[in-house]
Design a protein around this motif. Structure first.
Motif, PDB file in Angstrom:
ATOM      1  N   ALA A   1       0.863  -1.187   0.000  1.00  0.00           N
ATOM      2  CA  ALA A   1       0.000   0.000   0.000  1.00  0.00           C
ATOM      3  C   ALA A   1       0.892   1.227   0.000  1.00  0.00           C
ATOM      4  CB  ALA A   1      -0.893  -0.007   1.237  1.00  0.00           C
ATOM      5  N   PRO A   2       0.459   2.295  -0.671  1.00  0.00           N
ATOM      6  CA  PRO A   2       1.267   3.516  -0.656  1.00  0.00           C
ATOM      7  C   PRO A   2       1.332   4.089   0.756  1.00  0.00           C
ATOM      8  CG  PRO A   2      -0.488   3.624  -2.316  1.00  0.00           C
ATOM      9  CD  PRO A   2      -0.768   2.435  -1.453  1.00  0.00           C
ATOM     10  N   LYS A   3       2.388   4.809   1.032  1.00  0.00           N
ATOM     11  CA  LYS A   3       2.508   5.456   2.336  1.00  0.00           C
ATOM     12  C   LYS A   3       1.811   6.820   2.245  1.00  0.00           C
ATOM     13  CE  LYS A   3       5.924   6.633   5.776  1.00  0.00           C
ATOM     14  NZ  LYS A   3       7.200   7.319   5.880  1.00  0.00           N
ATOM     15  N   HIS A   4       0.924   7.055   3.169  1.00  0.00           N
ATOM     16  CA  HIS A   4       0.203   8.331   3.172  1.00  0.00           C
ATOM     17  C   HIS A   4       1.155   9.503   3.381  1.00  0.00           C
ATOM     18  CE1 HIS A   4      -4.047   7.497   2.770  1.00  0.00           C
ATOM     19  NE2 HIS A   4      -3.918   6.436   3.540  1.00  0.00           N
ATOM     20  N   LYS A   5       0.779  10.652   2.848  1.00  0.00           N
ATOM     21  CA  LYS A   5       1.531  11.898   2.994  1.00  0.00           C
ATOM     22  C   LYS A   5       2.983  11.793   2.508  1.00  0.00           C
ATOM     23  CE  LYS A   5      -1.328  13.789   6.654  1.00  0.00           C
ATOM     24  NZ  LYS A   5      -2.378  14.039   5.641  1.00  0.00           N
ATOM     25  N   SER A   6       3.202  10.843   1.592  1.00  0.00           N
ATOM     26  CA  SER A   6       4.518  10.711   0.960  1.00  0.00           C
ATOM     27  C   SER A   6       4.280  10.569  -0.532  1.00  0.00           C
ATOM     28  CB  SER A   6       5.237   9.448   1.433  1.00  0.00           C
ATOM     29  OG  SER A   6       5.349   9.436   2.827  1.00  0.00           O
ATOM     30  N   LEU A   7       5.322  10.790  -1.305  1.00  0.00           N
ATOM     31  CA  LEU A   7       5.188  10.526  -2.742  1.00  0.00           C
ATOM     32  C   LEU A   7       5.594   9.083  -3.009  1.00  0.00           C
ATOM     33  CD1 LEU A   7       4.666  11.264  -5.668  1.00  0.00           C
ATOM     34  CD2 LEU A   7       6.976  12.224  -5.783  1.00  0.00           C
ATOM     35  N   ASN A   8       4.625   8.304  -3.465  1.00  0.00           N
ATOM     36  CA  ASN A   8       4.873   6.920  -3.864  1.00  0.00           C
ATOM     37  C   ASN A   8       4.789   6.879  -5.390  1.00  0.00           C
ATOM     38  OD1 ASN A   8       4.281   5.168  -1.113  1.00  0.00           O
ATOM     39  ND2 ASN A   8       3.041   7.018  -1.227  1.00  0.00           N
ATOM     40  N   ILE A   9       5.763   6.267  -6.022  1.00  0.00           N
ATOM     41  CA  ILE A   9       5.730   6.156  -7.480  1.00  0.00           C
ATOM     42  C   ILE A   9       5.725   4.677  -7.853  1.00  0.00           C
ATOM     43  CG2 ILE A   9       6.889   6.727  -9.652  1.00  0.00           C
ATOM     44  CD1 ILE A   9       8.176   9.117  -8.250  1.00  0.00           C
ATOM     45  N   TRP A  10       4.672   4.265  -8.521  1.00  0.00           N
ATOM     46  CA  TRP A  10       4.575   2.872  -8.947  1.00  0.00           C
ATOM     47  C   TRP A  10       4.696   2.814 -10.474  1.00  0.00           C
ATOM     48  CZ3 TRP A  10       0.081   0.164  -5.763  1.00  0.00           C
ATOM     49  CH2 TRP A  10       0.414   0.222  -4.389  1.00  0.00           C
TER      50      TRP A  10
ATOM     51  N   THR B   1      10.013  -4.963  -8.107  1.00  0.00           N
ATOM     52  CA  THR B   1       9.761  -5.181  -6.683  1.00  0.00           C
ATOM     53  C   THR B   1       8.532  -6.044  -6.458  1.00  0.00           C
ATOM     54  OG1 THR B   1       8.520  -3.126  -6.623  1.00  0.00           O
ATOM     55  CG2 THR B   1      10.841  -3.007  -5.958  1.00  0.00           C
ATOM     56  N   GLY B   2       7.765  -6.300  -7.513  1.00  0.00           N
ATOM     57  CA  GLY B   2       6.567  -7.112  -7.329  1.00  0.00           C
ATOM     58  C   GLY B   2       5.882  -7.417  -8.643  1.00  0.00           C
ATOM     59  N   VAL B   3       4.817  -8.200  -8.538  1.00  0.00           N
ATOM     60  CA  VAL B   3       4.119  -8.685  -9.728  1.00  0.00           C
ATOM     61  C   VAL B   3       2.610  -8.523  -9.560  1.00  0.00           C
ATOM     62  CG1 VAL B   3       3.643 -10.784 -11.085  1.00  0.00           C
ATOM     63  CG2 VAL B   3       5.936 -10.377 -10.207  1.00  0.00           C
ATOM     64  N   VAL B   4       1.950  -8.205 -10.671  1.00  0.00           N
ATOM     65  CA  VAL B   4       0.484  -8.234 -10.712  1.00  0.00           C
ATOM     66  C   VAL B   4       0.114  -9.313 -11.720  1.00  0.00           C
ATOM     67  CG1 VAL B   4      -1.633  -6.954 -11.228  1.00  0.00           C
ATOM     68  CG2 VAL B   4       0.368  -5.737 -10.314  1.00  0.00           C
ATOM     69  N   ILE B   5      -0.743 -10.228 -11.343  1.00  0.00           N
ATOM     70  CA  ILE B   5      -1.164 -11.273 -12.276  1.00  0.00           C
ATOM     71  C   ILE B   5      -2.576 -10.969 -12.755  1.00  0.00           C
ATOM     72  CG2 ILE B   5      -1.541 -13.741 -12.599  1.00  0.00           C
ATOM     73  CD1 ILE B   5       0.689 -14.289 -10.754  1.00  0.00           C
TER      74      ILE B   5
ATOM     75  N   LEU C   1       9.900 -12.901  -6.529  1.00  0.00           N
ATOM     76  CA  LEU C   1       9.157 -11.644  -6.447  1.00  0.00           C
ATOM     77  C   LEU C   1       7.818 -11.863  -5.752  1.00  0.00           C
ATOM     78  CD1 LEU C   1       9.780 -10.396 -10.086  1.00  0.00           C
ATOM     79  CD2 LEU C   1      10.600  -9.283  -7.987  1.00  0.00           C
ATOM     80  N   PRO C   2       7.433 -10.906  -4.913  1.00  0.00           N
ATOM     81  CA  PRO C   2       6.113 -11.023  -4.281  1.00  0.00           C
ATOM     82  C   PRO C   2       4.990 -10.713  -5.271  1.00  0.00           C
ATOM     83  CG  PRO C   2       7.200  -8.997  -3.573  1.00  0.00           C
ATOM     84  CD  PRO C   2       8.177  -9.728  -4.451  1.00  0.00           C
ATOM     85  N   ILE C   3       3.936 -11.507  -5.233  1.00  0.00           N
ATOM     86  CA  ILE C   3       2.744 -11.196  -6.021  1.00  0.00           C
ATOM     87  C   ILE C   3       1.970 -10.163  -5.195  1.00  0.00           C
ATOM     88  CG2 ILE C   3       0.739 -12.151  -7.225  1.00  0.00           C
ATOM     89  CD1 ILE C   3       3.367 -13.639  -7.899  1.00  0.00           C
ATOM     90  N   ARG C   4       1.610  -9.051  -5.794  1.00  0.00           N
ATOM     91  CA  ARG C   4       0.974  -7.981  -5.024  1.00  0.00           C
ATOM     92  C   ARG C   4      -0.510  -7.812  -5.266  1.00  0.00           C
ATOM     93  NH1 ARG C   4       3.653  -7.399  -0.587  1.00  0.00           N
ATOM     94  NH2 ARG C   4       5.698  -6.413  -0.769  1.00  0.00           N
ATOM     95  N   PHE C   5      -0.920  -7.934  -6.519  1.00  0.00           N
ATOM     96  CA  PHE C   5      -2.342  -7.794  -6.844  1.00  0.00           C
ATOM     97  C   PHE C   5      -2.718  -8.843  -7.872  1.00  0.00           C
ATOM     98  CE2 PHE C   5      -0.948  -3.534  -5.639  1.00  0.00           C
ATOM     99  CZ  PHE C   5      -1.948  -3.136  -4.759  1.00  0.00           C
TER     100      PHE C   5
ATOM    101  N   PRO D   1      -5.931  -7.021  -3.726  1.00  0.00           N
ATOM    102  CA  PRO D   1      -4.631  -7.395  -3.174  1.00  0.00           C
ATOM    103  C   PRO D   1      -4.512  -8.909  -3.121  1.00  0.00           C
ATOM    104  CG  PRO D   1      -5.681  -5.742  -1.798  1.00  0.00           C
ATOM    105  CD  PRO D   1      -6.709  -6.185  -2.790  1.00  0.00           C
ATOM    106  N   PHE D   2      -3.322  -9.380  -3.328  1.00  0.00           N
ATOM    107  CA  PHE D   2      -3.064 -10.820  -3.334  1.00  0.00           C
ATOM    108  C   PHE D   2      -3.159 -11.397  -1.934  1.00  0.00           C
ATOM    109  CE2 PHE D   2       0.004 -14.332  -2.967  1.00  0.00           C
ATOM    110  CZ  PHE D   2      -0.513 -15.191  -3.916  1.00  0.00           C
ATOM    111  N   ASN D   3      -3.865 -12.505  -1.820  1.00  0.00           N
ATOM    112  CA  ASN D   3      -3.945 -13.217  -0.552  1.00  0.00           C
ATOM    113  C   ASN D   3      -3.614 -14.684  -0.845  1.00  0.00           C
ATOM    114  OD1 ASN D   3      -5.442 -15.122   1.247  1.00  0.00           O
ATOM    115  ND2 ASN D   3      -5.960 -13.239   2.330  1.00  0.00           N
TER     116      ASN D   3
END
Ligand code: GDP
Length: 299
Positions: free
Chosen positions: A91-100, A246-250, A271-275, A287-289
């Protein structure tokens, strides 16, 4: 109809055959073939079969226990890179700039995923912005704009054909900073035929980010189409080398494929599967579970 067969008969049929009888070593050969056919990959399959063989040497297992053990093994495989990342759910960090950055080969569902992530971000209370940095295909920029309108997230784009992607990212970071955006989603080009140029382009985008927003929390997510099987693993390995993934979306898990490639990606590309994406609508991303995923795979 080959796929349907894998789908319906996957593991369950094999183990049901044994009922309450003890599992025999022969089942392992059949199971191994099934796992490989389901794109679980050589590494992960080896790991599972070895663990199961070791257990069968020590004690008698019936199919129910065997099934439970198999699920545990599968969960462990996909959970390992997630644990190593120290971030259970991305999840993005609030009040920070997250770039995906979204990377991947054309057609896998990259743009659709971008739209879905934008939607998810807004719904989760983040401010978001999209950078249309896939300038190689004219249609791609228009696609991104459609997803921007659908999700209600602004898009930074340049309609000039072959505009410099890094320049768009440059503009987008400027806009993100002045508007205090929390999540900047970047669509990148996915042409595979000119792989080296593509990797250079991604590296250039990274340099712009490092220079303009060294404080940004950067994620580089590879989008993979579940139905591409072994080919998906190859894509992951080749992007992992040069794209700092840093991660994967399937995606496309609503189709005939069940996403066995997730285990191959976790065990080989680490690599972690993220979504996961399962549909063409805005809300078809979650989100991946690992537990749910394994249940769905074996159901
Ligand atoms: P890109 O070239 O990687 O940007 O791919 P697009 O986002 O344009 O998607 C390519 C095609 O796949 C489109 O027809 C999408 O509607 C479809 N698509 C994307 N994600 C999914 C998904 O999760 N399920 C299904 N069934 N189709 C999807």
């Amino acid at each position: 109809q080959g796929l349907e067969k894998t789908r319906k008969g996957f593991v369950t049929d094999l183990l049901e055959k044994f009922g309450d009888d003890p599992l025999t070593p022969e089942v392992l050969d059949d199971l191994e073939a099934l796992l490989l056919r389901a794109d679980v990959g050589v590494n992960a399959t080896d790991q599972i079969i070895t663990a199961l063989r070791r257990r069968l040497n020590e004690e008698v297992l019936d199919s129910k226990e065997g099934f439970r053990f198999l699920k545990q093994q599968l969960c462990q495989i996909v959970n390992k890179p997630i644990k190593n990342s120290n971030q259970e759910v991305l999840a993005p960090k609030h009040k920070s700039l997250n770039i995906w950055l979204l990377v991947g080969v054309n057609g896998v569902g990259k743009t659709t995923t971008l739209g879905k992530l934008a939607h998810l971000a807004l719904r989760s209370g983040y401010t978001a912005l999209i950078a249309a940095a896939d300038t190689f295909r004219a249609a791609a920029v228009q696609q991104v704009q459609i997803w921007g309108r659908r999700s209600g997230v602004s898009v930074i784009a340049n309609e000039t054909p072959n505009a410099d992607p890094a320049a768009i990212v440059f503009d987008a970071i400027g806009a993100a900073k002045s508007k205090e955006i929390e999540l900047l989603l970047v669509d990148t080009a996915g042409r595979l035929q000119t792989k080296n140029n593509l990797m250079e382009e991604l590296a250039k985008i990274r340099r712009i980010i490092d220079r303009l927003a060294p404080e940004a929390i950067v994620e580089s997510l590879l989008v993979l189409d579940a139905s591409q099987g072994q080919n998906g693993l190859n894509q992951a390995m080749s992007f992992a080398e040069s794209a700092n993934l840093t991660g994967v979306v399937i995606t496309k898990l609503d189709g005939s494929s069940r996403g066995g490639v997730a285990f191959a990606v976790a065990s080989e590309a680490k690599l972690p599967i993220r979504f996961i994406g399962a549909g063409e609508r805005l809300q078809d991303l979650k989100p991946f579970n690992s537990f749910e995923f394994v249940e769905a795979l074996l159901a």
